[in-house]
Design an enzyme around this catalytic site. Structure first.
Site, PDB file in Angstrom:
ATOM      1  N   ARG A  60       1.552   3.359  -0.501  1.00 30.70           N
ATOM      2  CA  ARG A  60       1.499   3.835   0.876  1.00 30.70           C
ATOM      3  C   ARG A  60       1.845   2.624   2.030  1.00 30.70           C
ATOM      4  NH1 ARG A  60      -3.760   4.412   0.890  1.00 30.70           N
ATOM      5  NH2 ARG A  60      -3.691   4.141  -1.387  1.00 30.70           N
ATOM      6  N   GLU A  97     -13.247  -5.622  -8.828  1.00 27.25           N
ATOM      7  CA  GLU A  97     -14.538  -5.334  -8.949  1.00 27.25           C
ATOM      8  C   GLU A  97     -14.598  -5.379 -10.649  1.00 27.25           C
ATOM      9  OE1 GLU A  97     -16.668  -2.527  -6.451  1.00 27.25           O
ATOM     10  OE2 GLU A  97     -18.513  -3.306  -7.228  1.00 27.25           O
TER      11      GLU A  97
HETATM   12  P1  AMP Z   1      -7.923  -4.267  -1.667  1.00 29.91           P
HETATM   13  O1  AMP Z   1      -9.223  -3.949  -2.220  1.00 29.91           O
HETATM   14  O2  AMP Z   1      -7.712  -4.596  -0.262  1.00 29.91           O
HETATM   15  O3  AMP Z   1      -7.030  -5.073  -2.589  1.00 29.91           O
HETATM   16  O4  AMP Z   1      -7.094  -2.732  -1.727  1.00 29.91           O
HETATM   17  C1  AMP Z   1      -6.486  -2.431  -2.837  1.00 29.91           C
HETATM   18  C2  AMP Z   1      -5.601  -1.132  -2.741  1.00 29.91           C
HETATM   19  O5  AMP Z   1      -5.743   0.067  -2.444  1.00 29.91           O
HETATM   20  C3  AMP Z   1      -4.643  -1.339  -1.347  1.00 29.91           C
HETATM   21  O6  AMP Z   1      -3.416  -1.083  -1.457  1.00 29.91           O
HETATM   22  C4  AMP Z   1      -5.436  -0.572  -0.453  1.00 29.91           C
HETATM   23  O7  AMP Z   1      -4.573  -0.043   0.684  1.00 29.91           O
HETATM   24  C5  AMP Z   1      -5.848   0.617  -1.048  1.00 29.91           C
HETATM   25  N1  AMP Z   1      -7.142   1.038  -0.864  1.00 29.91           N
HETATM   26  C6  AMP Z   1      -8.310   0.437  -1.140  1.00 29.91           C
HETATM   27  N2  AMP Z   1      -9.558   1.326  -0.814  1.00 29.91           N
HETATM   28  C7  AMP Z   1      -8.884   2.373  -0.239  1.00 29.91           C
HETATM   29  C8  AMP Z   1      -9.426   3.417   0.513  1.00 29.91           C
HETATM   30  N3  AMP Z   1     -10.651   3.617   0.741  1.00 29.91           N
HETATM   31  N4  AMP Z   1      -8.662   4.237   1.087  1.00 29.91           N
HETATM   32  C9  AMP Z   1      -7.426   4.107   1.075  1.00 29.91           C
HETATM   33  N5  AMP Z   1      -6.604   3.056   0.359  1.00 29.91           N
HETATM   34  C10 AMP Z   1      -7.553   2.244  -0.036  1.00 29.91           C
END
Ligand code: AMP
Length: 173
Positions: A60, A97
């Protein structure tokens, strides 16, 4: 307008797994005026930063990332999950995690002359953005900053990026 933007992000409970509240930006993307507003606001702080490349994180992050790049007069670079890019790629593995994940970027996507903005739609834990920064630095380029449409406040992804380049976020949800 910022309230309308926030209102166009749909919370989808328990997707893709129980306990995750997924931030679905497709209602926002379906409204061209909201997209125009979001891109203007996301681009604003970086107009004078000399950005030469915008990195969008799969998948996205590609959508608004490519629009931000075009608006800044910068090139667009996709960072993808392992095995998706067609040409020789550099990779970075980072902790989740549970388990690990790997992202890749084309080896010739940027060089030491590049000033880079890293963009994704959602900042959650910040692990993916921090790993993307390491890829950019491995390629010899410098990271000018991070840009997100949304942060999930409760996960405090900003702390994973504290001490790194500046972070700009439109919505805290
Ligand atoms: P991160 O935990 O910041 O490394 O996020 C991992 C990936 O998953 C990134 O591309 C985020 O944009 C996506 N992502 C994580 N949690 C969500 C959520 N609750 N809704 C939408 N996208 C998510």
């Amino acid at each position: 307008m910022i309230d309308r933007l926030a209102g166009a992000v749909r919370n989808v409970p328990d997707h893709p797994e129980p306990g995750i509240s997924f931030k679905d930006i497709t209602p926002l993307l379906a409204d061209s005026r909201l997209v125009r507003y979001a891109v203007d606001e996301l681009v604003g702080p970086w107009r004078e930063a000399g950005i030469t490349k915008v990195v969008g994180i799969e998948s996205r992050g590609f959508i608004l990332g490519a629009m931000i790049a075009e608006e800044l007069g910068a090139g667009f670079v996709p960072v993808r999950k392992e095995g998706k890019l067609p040409y020789t790629a550099i990779r970075e593995t980072y902790e989740l995690e549970y388990g690990t994940d790997t992202i890749e970027m084309h080896i010739d996507a940027m060089d030491a002359s590049d000033i880079v903005l890293i963009h994704d739609d959602v900042l959650a834990t910040g692990g993916t953005a921090a790993a993307t920064e390491r890829l950019v630095e491995f390629a010899g380029a410098s990271v000018a900053g991070f840009s997100f449409l949304i942060e999930i406040g409760a996960l405090d992804g900003r702390s994973a990026l504290r001490g790194h380049a500046p972070v700009h976020i439109l919505l805290t949800l």
